[in-house]
Design a protein around this motif. Structure first.
Motif, PDB file in Angstrom:
ATOM      1  N   VAL A 202     -10.510   3.594 -10.008  1.00 30.84           N
ATOM      2  CA  VAL A 202      -9.240   3.380  -9.311  1.00 30.84           C
ATOM      3  C   VAL A 202      -8.379   2.453 -10.154  1.00 30.84           C
ATOM      4  O   VAL A 202      -8.796   1.344 -10.495  1.00 30.84           O
ATOM      5  CB  VAL A 202      -9.447   2.768  -7.915  1.00 30.84           C
ATOM      6  CG1 VAL A 202      -8.109   2.514  -7.241  1.00 30.84           C
ATOM      7  CG2 VAL A 202     -10.310   3.673  -7.051  1.00 30.84           C
TER       8      VAL A 202
ATOM      9  N   GLU B 240     -11.031  -2.416 -14.776  1.00 28.76           N
ATOM     10  CA  GLU B 240     -11.265  -0.973 -14.670  1.00 28.76           C
ATOM     11  C   GLU B 240     -11.380  -0.332 -16.049  1.00 28.76           C
ATOM     12  O   GLU B 240     -12.226   0.539 -16.273  1.00 28.76           O
ATOM     13  CB  GLU B 240     -10.151  -0.313 -13.863  1.00 28.76           C
ATOM     14  CG  GLU B 240     -10.333  -0.380 -12.365  1.00 28.76           C
ATOM     15  CD  GLU B 240     -11.577   0.372 -11.914  1.00 28.76           C
ATOM     16  OE1 GLU B 240     -11.837   1.489 -12.401  1.00 28.76           O
ATOM     17  OE2 GLU B 240     -12.304  -0.181 -11.071  1.00 28.76           O
TER      18      GLU B 240
ATOM     19  N   SER C 139      -7.917   7.384 -10.040  1.00 26.14           N
ATOM     20  CA  SER C 139      -7.073   7.672  -8.885  1.00 26.14           C
ATOM     21  C   SER C 139      -6.281   6.420  -8.542  1.00 26.14           C
ATOM     22  O   SER C 139      -6.417   5.387  -9.205  1.00 26.14           O
ATOM     23  CB  SER C 139      -7.933   8.108  -7.691  1.00 26.14           C
ATOM     24  OG  SER C 139      -8.791   7.056  -7.282  1.00 26.14           O
ATOM     25  N   GLU C 140      -5.424   6.517  -7.515  1.00 26.02           N
ATOM     26  CA  GLU C 140      -4.638   5.366  -7.061  1.00 26.02           C
ATOM     27  C   GLU C 140      -4.723   5.261  -5.549  1.00 26.02           C
ATOM     28  O   GLU C 140      -4.728   6.287  -4.852  1.00 26.02           O
ATOM     29  CB  GLU C 140      -3.162   5.499  -7.471  1.00 26.02           C
ATOM     30  CG  GLU C 140      -2.920   5.289  -8.936  1.00 26.02           C
ATOM     31  CD  GLU C 140      -1.427   5.316  -9.281  1.00 26.02           C
ATOM     32  OE1 GLU C 140      -0.603   4.968  -8.403  1.00 26.02           O
ATOM     33  OE2 GLU C 140      -1.107   5.705 -10.419  1.00 26.02           O
ATOM     34  N   PRO C 141      -4.771   4.042  -5.010  1.00 33.19           N
ATOM     35  CA  PRO C 141      -4.890   3.898  -3.552  1.00 33.19           C
ATOM     36  C   PRO C 141      -3.667   4.369  -2.786  1.00 33.19           C
ATOM     37  O   PRO C 141      -3.768   4.637  -1.590  1.00 33.19           O
ATOM     38  CB  PRO C 141      -5.127   2.394  -3.366  1.00 33.19           C
ATOM     39  CG  PRO C 141      -4.606   1.755  -4.607  1.00 33.19           C
ATOM     40  CD  PRO C 141      -4.817   2.753  -5.700  1.00 33.19           C
ATOM     41  N   GLN C 142      -2.504   4.491  -3.446  1.00 35.10           N
ATOM     42  CA  GLN C 142      -1.295   4.942  -2.753  1.00 35.10           C
ATOM     43  C   GLN C 142      -1.284   6.448  -2.509  1.00 35.10           C
ATOM     44  O   GLN C 142      -0.473   6.934  -1.727  1.00 35.10           O
ATOM     45  CB  GLN C 142      -0.040   4.563  -3.555  1.00 35.10           C
ATOM     46  CG  GLN C 142       0.227   3.085  -3.672  1.00 35.10           C
ATOM     47  CD  GLN C 142      -0.539   2.471  -4.807  1.00 35.10           C
ATOM     48  OE1 GLN C 142      -0.997   3.168  -5.705  1.00 35.10           O
ATOM     49  NE2 GLN C 142      -0.698   1.162  -4.786  1.00 35.10           N
TER      50      GLN C 142
ATOM     51  N   LEU D  36      -3.722  -8.785 -10.350  1.00 38.68           N
ATOM     52  CA  LEU D  36      -3.461  -7.366 -10.579  1.00 38.68           C
ATOM     53  C   LEU D  36      -3.790  -6.967 -12.013  1.00 38.68           C
ATOM     54  O   LEU D  36      -4.496  -5.972 -12.259  1.00 38.68           O
ATOM     55  CB  LEU D  36      -1.998  -7.049 -10.269  1.00 38.68           C
ATOM     56  CG  LEU D  36      -1.481  -5.675 -10.677  1.00 38.68           C
ATOM     57  CD1 LEU D  36      -2.210  -4.579  -9.927  1.00 38.68           C
ATOM     58  CD2 LEU D  36       0.021  -5.578 -10.440  1.00 38.68           C
TER      59      LEU D  36
ATOM     60  N   SER E 225       3.781   3.840  -1.466  1.00 34.09           N
ATOM     61  CA  SER E 225       4.397   4.148  -2.754  1.00 34.09           C
ATOM     62  C   SER E 225       5.876   3.811  -2.704  1.00 34.09           C
ATOM     63  O   SER E 225       6.592   4.262  -1.803  1.00 34.09           O
ATOM     64  CB  SER E 225       4.237   5.637  -3.077  1.00 34.09           C
ATOM     65  OG  SER E 225       5.023   5.987  -4.203  1.00 34.09           O
TER      66      SER E 225
ATOM     67  N   ASP F 196      -4.690   0.661 -10.058  1.00 36.16           N
ATOM     68  CA  ASP F 196      -3.685   0.345  -9.053  1.00 36.16           C
ATOM     69  C   ASP F 196      -2.565  -0.485  -9.669  1.00 36.16           C
ATOM     70  O   ASP F 196      -2.790  -1.615 -10.081  1.00 36.16           O
ATOM     71  CB  ASP F 196      -4.352  -0.422  -7.910  1.00 36.16           C
ATOM     72  CG  ASP F 196      -3.368  -0.926  -6.880  1.00 36.16           C
ATOM     73  OD1 ASP F 196      -2.244  -0.399  -6.830  1.00 36.16           O
ATOM     74  OD2 ASP F 196      -3.734  -1.843  -6.123  1.00 36.16           O
TER      75      ASP F 196
ATOM     76  N   GLY G 220       0.790  -1.221   0.000  1.00 34.59           N
ATOM     77  CA  GLY G 220       0.000   0.000   0.000  1.00 34.59           C
ATOM     78  C   GLY G 220       0.820   1.266   0.000  1.00 34.59           C
ATOM     79  O   GLY G 220       0.278   2.342  -0.237  1.00 34.59           O
TER      80      GLY G 220
ATOM     81  N   VAL H  57      -2.769  -3.250  -4.260  1.00 35.32           N
ATOM     82  CA  VAL H  57      -3.193  -2.986  -2.884  1.00 35.32           C
ATOM     83  C   VAL H  57      -4.526  -3.690  -2.630  1.00 35.32           C
ATOM     84  O   VAL H  57      -5.450  -3.601  -3.421  1.00 35.32           O
ATOM     85  CB  VAL H  57      -3.339  -1.473  -2.638  1.00 35.32           C
ATOM     86  CG1 VAL H  57      -3.917  -1.205  -1.253  1.00 35.32           C
ATOM     87  CG2 VAL H  57      -2.002  -0.783  -2.802  1.00 35.32           C
TER      88      VAL H  57
END
Length: 323
Positions: free
Chosen positions: A290, A315, A268-271, A308, A57, A292, A55, A296
């Motif tokens: 999102v 998405e 967006s990105e979870p990081q 992944l 960066s 990723d 999670g 994460v």
């Protein structure tokens, strides 16, 4: 060398001689996708240790004492590259100086790409072919974000499944050199993993065939390996490849791009803080999703890499459906 008998080896005592089981090396890895590839190669013999918190960066990080110990105890350190984690050079040199080192972006024969420049990407320069062992130079007529300028190799190469297949060989070779008793095991697992990734890549290409014309904005420029491998195209990035904070001018240019190019989605990105995306695009009609690059929330292990890529494809398909 600092070897161990892993808890993962206990169920297979009947299948492997004790001399082989006692020689399983400790492998330290940087990010979850690399952890997954190493886990594919190690199989039932053991599991790698992650030294960057899931999670977080990888572009900027401070090791915890427990993570520093992972490096100190390692027989092998496998990481993406100094370009991805420039802060990591000193810890590897100081803590893992007696370990073997495998820098994946330095593996011969992989696909390498130069960082893209500018806020927006040249939508006419969408070449799906892979060029090996050299960087690509791209000329852009777009305004550049002068707050940051990024040269050199884009290190997000794990998002190309072709690179991942080559890395499985390199990982198996590295483990076999220090653990020759289990070399056949590592190489067989790598070969099986390569077949699975080849099938996955073909499946993803077929799933994304209807998404070739879909234009989307990513949070930071981490996805061109995925794009070129699977035939999709990002129109631009809110941040550059090292995820530096975007300037107001860059954000304004991205907003203009959404209108001018018919961009359907912003990811967006979870990081990173999602408020930037929500603030800039929350009142528009674009789909906010999102994307990723690290996995994460996915379960660490051999299956994470495949999950992944499937998650990223899902998405983009949602983005296409939103058009």
């Amino acid at each position: 060398m600092k070897y161990r008998i892993s808890r993962y080896t206990l169920p297979v005592l009947a299948s492997f001689p004790l001399s082989a089981l006692a020689a399983v090396p400790r492998v330290a890895v940087d990010i979850p996708p690399v952890h997954s590839l190493v886990a594919k190669v190690m199989g039932d013999l053991g599991t790698p240790d992650l030294f960057i918190q899931p999670g977080a960066s990888p572009h900027g990080y401070s090791l915890r004492p427990s993570e520093a110990k992972v490096l100190n105890d390692a027989d092998v350190v496998v990481w993406v590259s100094n370009d991805l984690t420039p802060w990591l050079s000193a810890p590897i040199a100081n803590l893992a100086n007696d370990a073997e080192h495998l820098e994946l972006m330095g593996v011969s024969g992989i696909n390498t790409l130069a960082y893209r420049e500018g806020v927006t990407f040249d939508l006419g320069d969408h070449d799906h072919d892979h060029d090996h062992d050299h960087d690509h130079d791209h000329d852009h007529d777009h305004d550049h974000d002068h707050d940051h300028h990024h040269d050199g190799q884009d290190p997000h190469g794990w998002l190309d499944p072709g690179n991942a297949r080559r890395w499985l060989d390199a990982i198996a070779q590295q483990l076999s050199e220090i653990d020759p008793d289990n070399a056949a095991h590592y190489r067989a697992n790598a070969a099986q993993g390569q077949q699975e990734l080849e099938a996955l890549e073909q499946d993803l290409k077929e799933r994304l065939a209807n998404s070739e014309e879909t234009r989307f904005i990513v949070f930071h420029d981490a996805y061109q390996y995925f794009e070129k491998a699977l035939g999709v195209t990002a129109a631009g990035a809110i941040s550059i490849g090292d995820a530096s904070s975007p300037s107001p001018k860059r954000i304004e240019t991205i907003q203009q791009l959404v209108d001018a190019e018919g961009v359907t989605c912003v990811f967006s990105e979870p990081q990173f803080n999602p408020q930037i995306v929500d603030t800039v695009f929350g009142d528009t009609d674009v789909y906010i999703g999102v994307m990723d690059p690290l996995g994460v929330g996915l379960t660490l292990g051999a299956g994470l890499y495949d999950a992944l890529l499937n998650q990223m494809a899902d998405e983009i398909q949602r983005c296409t459906d939103a058009m």
